[in-house]
Design an enzyme around this catalytic site. Sequence first.
Site, mmCIF file in Angstrom:
data_model
loop_
_atom_site.group_PDB
_atom_site.id
_atom_site.type_symbol
_atom_site.label_atom_id
_atom_site.label_comp_id
_atom_site.label_asym_id
_atom_site.label_seq_id
_atom_site.Cartn_x
_atom_site.Cartn_y
_atom_site.Cartn_z
ATOM 1 N N GLY A 37 0.833 -1.208 0.000
ATOM 2 C CA GLY A 37 0.000 0.000 0.000
ATOM 3 C C GLY A 37 0.864 1.253 0.000
ATOM 4 C CE1 TYR A 153 -4.609 -13.665 -1.127
ATOM 5 C CE2 TYR A 153 -6.029 -14.961 -2.554
ATOM 6 C CZ TYR A 153 -5.750 -13.784 -1.899
ATOM 7 O OH TYR A 153 -6.620 -12.726 -2.000
ATOM 8 C CE LYS A 157 -7.461 -13.158 1.407
ATOM 9 N NZ LYS A 157 -7.679 -11.939 2.215
ATOM 10 C CB ILE A 213 0.179 -15.016 -22.401
ATOM 11 C CG1 ILE A 213 -0.133 -13.739 -23.182
ATOM 12 C CG2 ILE A 213 -1.025 -15.901 -22.110
ATOM 13 C CD1 ILE A 213 -1.539 -13.269 -23.191
ATOM 14 N NE ARG A 221 -7.737 -16.201 -12.643
ATOM 15 C CZ ARG A 221 -7.279 -17.377 -13.041
ATOM 16 N NH1 ARG A 221 -7.975 -18.092 -13.894
ATOM 17 N NH2 ARG A 221 -6.136 -17.837 -12.590
ATOM 18 N N GLY A 282 0.091 -23.842 -9.891
ATOM 19 C CA GLY A 282 -1.082 -23.607 -9.037
ATOM 20 C C GLY A 282 -2.077 -22.635 -9.647
HETATM 21 P P1 NAD Z 1 -3.204 -4.475 -1.894
HETATM 22 O O1 NAD Z 1 -1.895 -5.190 -1.838
HETATM 23 O O2 NAD Z 1 -3.301 -3.238 -2.715
HETATM 24 O O3 NAD Z 1 -3.739 -4.149 -0.436
HETATM 25 C C1 NAD Z 1 -3.388 -4.865 0.707
HETATM 26 C C2 NAD Z 1 -2.975 -3.873 1.780
HETATM 27 O O4 NAD Z 1 -2.635 -4.592 2.969
HETATM 28 C C3 NAD Z 1 -1.748 -3.062 1.383
HETATM 29 O O5 NAD Z 1 -1.974 -1.703 1.686
HETATM 30 C C4 NAD Z 1 -0.629 -3.646 2.230
HETATM 31 O O6 NAD Z 1 0.394 -2.705 2.495
HETATM 32 C C5 NAD Z 1 -1.392 -4.102 3.456
HETATM 33 N N1 NAD Z 1 -0.756 -5.201 4.192
HETATM 34 C C6 NAD Z 1 -0.224 -6.352 3.680
HETATM 35 N N2 NAD Z 1 0.264 -7.115 4.679
HETATM 36 C C7 NAD Z 1 0.020 -6.442 5.837
HETATM 37 C C8 NAD Z 1 0.303 -6.705 7.200
HETATM 38 N N3 NAD Z 1 0.926 -7.834 7.591
HETATM 39 N N4 NAD Z 1 -0.064 -5.797 8.122
HETATM 40 C C9 NAD Z 1 -0.703 -4.638 7.752
HETATM 41 N N5 NAD Z 1 -0.980 -4.337 6.476
HETATM 42 C C10 NAD Z 1 -0.628 -5.226 5.529
HETATM 43 O O7 NAD Z 1 -4.267 -5.562 -2.395
HETATM 44 P P2 NAD Z 1 -5.831 -5.421 -2.673
HETATM 45 O O8 NAD Z 1 -6.050 -5.953 -4.030
HETATM 46 O O9 NAD Z 1 -6.296 -4.059 -2.314
HETATM 47 O O10 NAD Z 1 -6.396 -6.496 -1.640
HETATM 48 C C11 NAD Z 1 -7.211 -6.145 -0.512
HETATM 49 C C12 NAD Z 1 -7.814 -7.419 0.059
HETATM 50 O O11 NAD Z 1 -8.653 -8.036 -0.919
HETATM 51 C C13 NAD Z 1 -6.796 -8.490 0.465
HETATM 52 O O12 NAD Z 1 -7.261 -9.131 1.628
HETATM 53 C C14 NAD Z 1 -6.808 -9.443 -0.707
HETATM 54 O O13 NAD Z 1 -6.390 -10.739 -0.335
HETATM 55 C C15 NAD Z 1 -8.267 -9.397 -1.086
HETATM 56 N N6 NAD Z 1 -8.557 -9.827 -2.456
HETATM 57 C C16 NAD Z 1 -8.097 -9.111 -3.524
HETATM 58 C C17 NAD Z 1 -8.417 -9.535 -4.814
HETATM 59 C C18 NAD Z 1 -7.976 -8.788 -6.037
HETATM 60 O O14 NAD Z 1 -8.303 -9.242 -7.151
HETATM 61 N N7 NAD Z 1 -7.274 -7.671 -5.910
HETATM 62 C C19 NAD Z 1 -9.182 -10.690 -5.007
HETATM 63 C C20 NAD Z 1 -9.615 -11.400 -3.885
HETATM 64 C C21 NAD Z 1 -9.308 -10.946 -2.615
HETATM 65 C C1 UD2 Z 2 -6.418 -12.978 -8.089
HETATM 66 C C2 UD2 Z 2 -5.972 -12.099 -6.928
HETATM 67 C C3 UD2 Z 2 -5.964 -12.854 -5.672
HETATM 68 C C4 UD2 Z 2 -7.217 -13.642 -5.560
HETATM 69 C C5 UD2 Z 2 -7.769 -14.326 -6.782
HETATM 70 C C6 UD2 Z 2 -9.233 -14.708 -6.689
HETATM 71 C C7 UD2 Z 2 -4.332 -10.420 -7.562
HETATM 72 C C8 UD2 Z 2 -2.915 -10.081 -7.647
HETATM 73 N N1 UD2 Z 2 -4.601 -11.635 -7.133
HETATM 74 O O1 UD2 Z 2 -5.536 -14.088 -8.309
HETATM 75 O O2 UD2 Z 2 -5.800 -11.923 -4.589
HETATM 76 O O3 UD2 Z 2 -7.925 -13.486 -4.475
HETATM 77 O O4 UD2 Z 2 -7.710 -13.457 -7.872
HETATM 78 O O5 UD2 Z 2 -9.455 -15.784 -7.562
HETATM 79 O O6 UD2 Z 2 -5.204 -9.637 -7.876
HETATM 80 N N2 UD2 Z 2 -1.251 -13.699 -15.836
HETATM 81 C C9 UD2 Z 2 -0.526 -13.693 -17.015
HETATM 82 N N3 UD2 Z 2 0.491 -12.796 -17.139
HETATM 83 C C10 UD2 Z 2 0.826 -11.907 -16.159
HETATM 84 C C11 UD2 Z 2 0.068 -11.918 -14.948
HETATM 85 C C12 UD2 Z 2 -0.961 -12.849 -14.820
HETATM 86 O O7 UD2 Z 2 -0.783 -14.479 -17.929
HETATM 87 O O8 UD2 Z 2 1.761 -11.092 -16.349
HETATM 88 C C13 UD2 Z 2 -2.360 -14.657 -15.689
HETATM 89 C C14 UD2 Z 2 -2.202 -15.566 -14.489
HETATM 90 O O9 UD2 Z 2 -1.370 -16.684 -14.778
HETATM 91 C C15 UD2 Z 2 -3.662 -15.952 -14.229
HETATM 92 C C16 UD2 Z 2 -4.437 -14.703 -14.650
HETATM 93 O O10 UD2 Z 2 -3.556 -13.941 -15.465
HETATM 94 O O11 UD2 Z 2 -4.036 -17.029 -15.038
HETATM 95 C C17 UD2 Z 2 -4.872 -13.858 -13.469
HETATM 96 O O12 UD2 Z 2 -3.726 -13.677 -12.631
HETATM 97 P P1 UD2 Z 2 -3.730 -12.674 -11.378
HETATM 98 O O13 UD2 Z 2 -2.405 -12.806 -10.707
HETATM 99 O O14 UD2 Z 2 -4.169 -11.325 -11.799
HETATM 100 O O15 UD2 Z 2 -4.933 -13.212 -10.496
HETATM 101 P P2 UD2 Z 2 -5.259 -14.610 -9.789
HETATM 102 O O16 UD2 Z 2 -6.501 -15.094 -10.456
HETATM 103 O O17 UD2 Z 2 -4.088 -15.499 -9.701
#
Ligand code: NAD
Ligand code: UD2
Length: 317
Positions: A37, A153, A157, A213, A221, A282
């Site tokens: 963040g 991960y 969760k 890719i 997705r 994975g």
């Molecule tokens: P992000 O990395 O932008 O936000 C996560 C925040 O948590 C960051 O600000 C980071 O600095 C903080 N953080 C990480 N570890 C920490 C710790 N040990 N103590 C305190 N702060 C910590 O990611 P995001 O995409 O905004 O994700 C927010 C939430 O949503 C997360 O729980 C993530 O697992 C979940 N989530 C995200 C996605 C997605 O597609 N982005 C999908 C499913 C779930």
């Molecule tokens: C995302 C979230 C994770 C989660 C999950 C829910 C992020 C970083 N991760 O994981 O938090 O909760 O969704 O299902 O948002 N890819 C490429 N090239 C690249 C990067 C990615 O091909 O440079 C592919 C990757 O192999 C995957 C797809 O794009 O098949 C999505 O990848 P991701 O890392 O954005 O998200 P995912 O689904 O692993």
Amino acid sequence: MARYLVTGGCGFIGSHLIERLLAAGHEVRVLDDLSTGKRENLPAAVPVTVGDVADAGAVEAAMAGPDGEGVDGCFHLAAVASVDRSREAWLETHHANLSGTIAVFDAARRAARRADAGGGPVPVVYASSAAVYGDNPAMPLTEDAATRPLSAYGADKLGCELHARVADIVHGVPTTGFRFFNVYGPRQDPKSPYSGVISIFAGRIVRGEPITINGDGQQVRDFIFVKDLVRYLTAAMDNPRSGAPVFNVCTGRPTSVNRLAEVLAELSGRPLDRRQGPERPGDIRVSIGDPSRLVAAFGMSCETPLEVGLRETLAWL
Ligand code: NAD
Ligand code: UD2
């Protein structure tokens, strides 16, 4: 006006949530270790404590606030959000992703809400993930589908959801969990290799760099725009439920990684330089959610069309 703690508030989703909370007139404070963040994602007036969410003392202090005035609720978003990172740093990400969540629930059961807000333990709205379903082939995935995580991960969760049940049943802490599918939008870091695929591809295409890719690009997705998502978080906090419910946050619409790359190139008017890399260990092949339960409970859907959300994301870059 309510007062909330947002863990992970300096991150991508957290910063959009806070924008919405402030616009509604609420007071917000943040606990974030700034690992991914950024302080500048938030207005300077929002108080940020830099600390680890797995540190029980730090969470308790953040919930109590500087004057011990407490909070009306906690949005728990702090986590290491990268599946890849959870493979490389298993134990370290486990501390943040599962121990951190237990620390939040534990602090919530001790920190009574203000009496004029009804008293009782502090409600927690937290981020779970579609990663809990792992390789379950039952598409679209309903919340009742079997959970078969493929990553540390996803396993952590799922652990958060199990501990949310404990928080509710044993300790009376109201919790609502959201299984976010793939979230995208402005402020998702385009430079980090651990970021989401949309921000990585968008950033590289706009800079004229090649994209990689992973595998054949046919993996699919369900992409959701961040501004659609944060409405559910605030609605859940406004109406805490018992029974530790979990909801998919998804559109039900599939997009392959190949198609995504093509649309981003079209929208940005740049050529697509696409390289093929190895399949990610994975990696989930198909991830599509069924939003029926979400829509029935909250009366709204994730309506932003992908192209509209992508345009806004590209405009931010
Ligand atoms: P992000 O990395 O932008 O936000 C996560 C925040 O948590 C960051 O600000 C980071 O600095 C903080 N953080 C990480 N570890 C920490 C710790 N040990 N103590 C305190 N702060 C910590 O990611 P995001 O995409 O905004 O994700 C927010 C939430 O949503 C997360 O729980 C993530 O697992 C979940 N989530 C995200 C996605 C997605 O597609 N982005 C999908 C499913 C779930
Ligand atoms: C995302 C979230 C994770 C989660 C999950 C829910 C992020 C970083 N991760 O994981 O938090 O909760 O969704 O299902 O948002 N890819 C490429 N090239 C690249 C990067 C990615 O091909 O440079 C592919 C990757 O192999 C995957 C797809 O794009 O098949 C999505 O990848 P991701 O890392 O954005 O998200 P995912 O689904 O692993």
